[in-house]
Design an enzyme around this catalytic site. Structure first.
Site, PDB file in Angstrom:
ATOM      1  N   HIS A 245      -0.643  -9.831   8.968  1.00  0.00           N
ATOM      2  CA  HIS A 245      -1.095  -9.491  10.106  1.00  0.00           C
ATOM      3  C   HIS A 245      -1.395 -10.557  11.574  1.00  0.00           C
ATOM      4  CE1 HIS A 245      -3.611  -5.817   9.144  1.00  0.00           C
ATOM      5  NE2 HIS A 245      -1.267  -5.718   7.822  1.00  0.00           N
TER       6      HIS A 245
ATOM      7  N   HIS B 295       8.057  -7.627   3.555  1.00  0.00           N
ATOM      8  CA  HIS B 295       6.665  -8.261   3.129  1.00  0.00           C
ATOM      9  C   HIS B 295       5.818  -8.518   1.881  1.00  0.00           C
ATOM     10  CE1 HIS B 295       2.656  -5.243   4.554  1.00  0.00           C
ATOM     11  NE2 HIS B 295       2.685  -5.580   2.854  1.00  0.00           N
TER      12      HIS B 295
ATOM     13  N   HIS C  84       1.079  -1.483   0.400  1.00  0.00           N
ATOM     14  CA  HIS C  84       0.071   0.085   0.296  1.00  0.00           C
ATOM     15  C   HIS C  84       0.919   1.371   0.070  1.00  0.00           C
ATOM     16  CE1 HIS C  84      -3.571  -2.066   0.310  1.00  0.00           C
ATOM     17  NE2 HIS C  84      -3.050  -2.244   1.676  1.00  0.00           N
TER      18      HIS C  84
END
Length: 263
Positions: free
Chosen positions: A178, A151, A68
């Site tokens: 997460h 990531h 993002h």
């Protein structure tokens, strides 16, 4: 050298939880460097100047991003003007704003921090394995410590990169999914590895979003607008890396079921 690495900060509750707990974590554990992944800080999508400043004020020395990274327009200027804000180094093309690596002087030692993004089940960026090789070649000091925030979506790709870099970097820790994994370990050639450090945000939501949004998606199999869960109880997920002659890594959490008193 001790590093604290905090998982994906998700929305306002993530910022509030980080601001509440990170100073106390640092006061207890005394890290030399604190790194925070902030790619979900702006309502789950990217990072704005307001959240960047709040993460630094909470105690971060370096902030990393992820898929993002470009969701907020102002991040372009933030990346150009702050060497303590990183985006994944393997975004393709020329003249990409900012950098995917920074080097910090920590007393008599140096630490290179690298941000990379995976490709399995994600957007087709440049090869993170090749990019890691390129970045390591840029580091002329053979005694320099190296930490990688990878990531990525799949545990297989995260483990593959960690083993590929084993003995060449001090730590590879995953972000993005997460949920903190229970596989913190030292690889055969000395690199510390954790598949995913987890997130910082809502404890009662699903991966940081409202339960109703996620449940509706599974019930209907139709597109659903995910809403960030910014109410209720918070959690912070992080890991502690001690790097030196013999690296160590430990995953940690603070949440309603694992209170601060157990730190």
């Amino acid at each position: 050298m001790r590093i604290i690495f905090v998982g994906d900060v998700m929305g306002k509750i993530g910022i509030d939880t980080l601001s509440s707990y990170l100073p106390r974590i640092k006061a207890t554990l005394h890290p030399q460097v604190t790194i925070v992944n902030g790619e979900n800080a702006s309502n789950g999508r990217g990072l704005k100047a307001e959240q960047f400043k709040a993460i630094l004020a909470a105690g971060a020395d370096v902030v990393t991003l992820g898929n993002h990274a470009w969701d907020q327009r102002e991040v372009n200027e933030l990346l150009k003007n702050n060497d303590n804000l990183l985006r994944p180094a393997n975004f393709p093309g020329n003249n990409v704003p900012g950098s995917g690596m920074t080097v910090k002087q920590i007393n008599q030692e140096k630490l290179a921090i690298i941000n990379l993004q995976g490709r399995a089940l994600m957007n087709p960026l440049d090869d993170p394995f090749t990019k890691a090789d390129e970045l390591l070649k840029e580091l002329s000091d053979s005694e320099m410590h190296v930490f990688v925030d990878f990531h990525a979506e799949t545990t297989s790709e995260k483990a593959a990169l960690a083993y590929y870099l084993d003995g060449r970097v001090d730590g590879v820790v995953g972000t993005h999914t997460h949920v903190q994994t229970n596989d913190a370990r030292i690889l055969p050639k000395g690199t510390a590895f954790l598949s995913d450090v987890g997130m910082t945000g809502s404890y009662d939501g699903i991966l940081g979003v409202k339960k109703s949004s996620s449940i509706q998606r599974f019930l209907t199999q139709r597109p659903t607008r995910y809403e960030i869960d910014d109410q209720g109880r918070g959690q912070i997920n992080y890991c502690i890396l001690d790097i030196g002659a013999k690296n160590k890594i430990r995953a940690a959490q603070i949440n309603p079921d694992r209170p601060l008193s157990e730190l």
